[in-house]
Design a protein around this motif. Structure first.
Motif, PDB file in Angstrom:
ATOM      1  N   ARG A   2      10.093   2.926  -6.138  1.00  0.00           N
ATOM      2  CA  ARG A   2       9.257   3.226  -7.506  1.00  0.00           C
ATOM      3  C   ARG A   2       8.074   2.068  -6.600  1.00  0.00           C
ATOM      4  NH1 ARG A   2       6.799   0.443 -11.532  1.00  0.00           N
ATOM      5  NH2 ARG A   2       8.229  -2.094 -11.370  1.00  0.00           N
ATOM      6  N   LEU A   3       7.112   2.475  -7.115  1.00  0.00           N
ATOM      7  CA  LEU A   3       5.410   2.076  -6.230  1.00  0.00           C
ATOM      8  C   LEU A   3       4.792   1.494  -7.692  1.00  0.00           C
ATOM      9  CD1 LEU A   3       4.102   4.526  -4.009  1.00  0.00           C
ATOM     10  CD2 LEU A   3       5.537   2.306  -2.956  1.00  0.00           C
ATOM     11  N   ARG A   4       4.489   0.513  -7.616  1.00  0.00           N
ATOM     12  CA  ARG A   4       3.698  -0.402  -8.787  1.00  0.00           C
ATOM     13  C   ARG A   4       2.685  -0.996  -7.932  1.00  0.00           C
ATOM     14  NH1 ARG A   4       3.407  -6.197  -8.167  1.00  0.00           N
ATOM     15  NH2 ARG A   4       5.957  -7.131  -7.702  1.00  0.00           N
ATOM     16  N   GLY A  64       8.949  -3.710   0.258  1.00  0.00           N
ATOM     17  CA  GLY A  64       7.462  -3.441   0.851  1.00  0.00           C
ATOM     18  C   GLY A  64       6.231  -3.295   0.542  1.00  0.00           C
ATOM     19  N   GLN A  65       5.406  -3.690   1.054  1.00  0.00           N
ATOM     20  CA  GLN A  65       4.256  -3.218   0.559  1.00  0.00           C
ATOM     21  C   GLN A  65       3.162  -1.893   1.762  1.00  0.00           C
ATOM     22  OE1 GLN A  65       1.251  -5.367   2.319  1.00  0.00           O
ATOM     23  NE2 GLN A  65      -0.452  -3.846   1.595  1.00  0.00           N
ATOM     24  N   VAL A  77      -4.544   3.383   7.434  1.00  0.00           N
ATOM     25  CA  VAL A  77      -3.068   2.916   5.801  1.00  0.00           C
ATOM     26  C   VAL A  77      -2.790   0.974   6.931  1.00  0.00           C
ATOM     27  CG1 VAL A  77      -1.582   4.996   7.171  1.00  0.00           C
ATOM     28  CG2 VAL A  77      -0.951   3.566   5.142  1.00  0.00           C
ATOM     29  N   SER A  78      -1.338   0.383   6.230  1.00  0.00           N
ATOM     30  CA  SER A  78      -0.663  -0.275   6.891  1.00  0.00           C
ATOM     31  C   SER A  78       0.482  -0.503   6.174  1.00  0.00           C
ATOM     32  CB  SER A  78      -1.149  -1.917   6.945  1.00  0.00           C
ATOM     33  OG  SER A  78      -2.066  -2.098   5.853  1.00  0.00           O
ATOM     34  N   VAL A  79       1.580  -1.384   6.478  1.00  0.00           N
ATOM     35  CA  VAL A  79       2.950  -0.917   5.880  1.00  0.00           C
ATOM     36  C   VAL A  79       3.562  -2.260   6.154  1.00  0.00           C
ATOM     37  CG1 VAL A  79       5.052  -0.365   4.820  1.00  0.00           C
ATOM     38  CG2 VAL A  79       2.994   1.399   5.537  1.00  0.00           C
ATOM     39  N   THR A  92       9.477   4.154   5.606  1.00  0.00           N
ATOM     40  CA  THR A  92       9.321   5.711   5.638  1.00  0.00           C
ATOM     41  C   THR A  92       8.648   5.666   4.630  1.00  0.00           C
ATOM     42  OG1 THR A  92      10.470   5.293   7.478  1.00  0.00           O
ATOM     43  CG2 THR A  92       9.867   8.013   6.349  1.00  0.00           C
ATOM     44  N   GLU A  93       9.578   5.238   2.728  1.00  0.00           N
ATOM     45  CA  GLU A  93       9.224   6.101   2.555  1.00  0.00           C
ATOM     46  C   GLU A  93       7.897   5.210   1.305  1.00  0.00           C
ATOM     47  OE1 GLU A  93      10.177   7.870  -1.450  1.00  0.00           O
ATOM     48  OE2 GLU A  93      11.373   8.082   0.771  1.00  0.00           O
ATOM     49  N   LEU A  94       7.614   4.404   1.731  1.00  0.00           N
ATOM     50  CA  LEU A  94       6.766   3.313   1.565  1.00  0.00           C
ATOM     51  C   LEU A  94       5.199   4.411   1.728  1.00  0.00           C
ATOM     52  CD1 LEU A  94       7.157   0.113   2.183  1.00  0.00           C
ATOM     53  CD2 LEU A  94       7.069   1.022  -0.285  1.00  0.00           C
TER      54      LEU A  94
END
Length: 152
Positions: A2-4, A64-65, A77-79, A92-94
């Motif tokens: 889930r992203l928040r 992660g972010q 984009v950065s992860v 990958t999912e992020l």
């Protein structure tokens, strides 16, 4: 996952991830960030309408972010993946969920050539190599994602 949205009280979590030795080694500026510098950066990013940041959570645990800095017609984009869950596929999912949620037409990422794990995560998400560039004097791989299509 889930992203928040990232909130100001996430500063300590994000600083810990940012100052992890592997993250530092893969950053453009290969140095640890000081607490006050990081807090000021986060406040600025959260007030910037050209920046979108999410934290990915699995079972309520942050893993992660993903951040998008908006340009004209694209987003950079950065992860960052939490050190304790690296290698789990969360990067990958992020990227997949973040790109789908952000709804931007084109994404660009700049990655150190030696960061093979990150390059693979971006490739798995559909990004393709579009050349080498220099940012702040550092040679980086430029990867792009054309319009993101979600599965029906």
């Amino acid at each position: 996952m889930r992203l928040r949205p990232v909130v100001e009280t996430d500063w300590e979590l994000l600083l810990g991830w940012r100052n992890d030795p592997i993250t530092v080694a893969n950053s453009i500026q290969q140095r640890k960030v000081q607490t006050e510098e990081h807090k000021a950066w986060l406040v600025q990013k959260l007030s910037d309408t050209g920046s979108i940041m999410y934290i990915g959570e699995v079972g309520g645990v942050p893993v992660g972010q993903v951040r998008f800095d908006l340009g004209v017609g694209y987003a950079e984009v950065s992860v960052v993946v939490a050190p304790e869950v690296r290698g789990s596929g969360f990067g990958t999912e992020l990227l997949k969920q973040g790109c789908s949620t952000a709804g931007i037409r084109k994404y660009i990422a700049y990655i150190r050539p030696e960061n093979e794990v990150s390059i693979k995560a971006f490739e798995t998400t559909g990004f393709f190599w579009s050349g080498r560039t220099f940012v702040e004097g550092v040679a980086l791989e430029r990867m792009e994602l054309p319009p993101f299509k979600t599965e029906d």
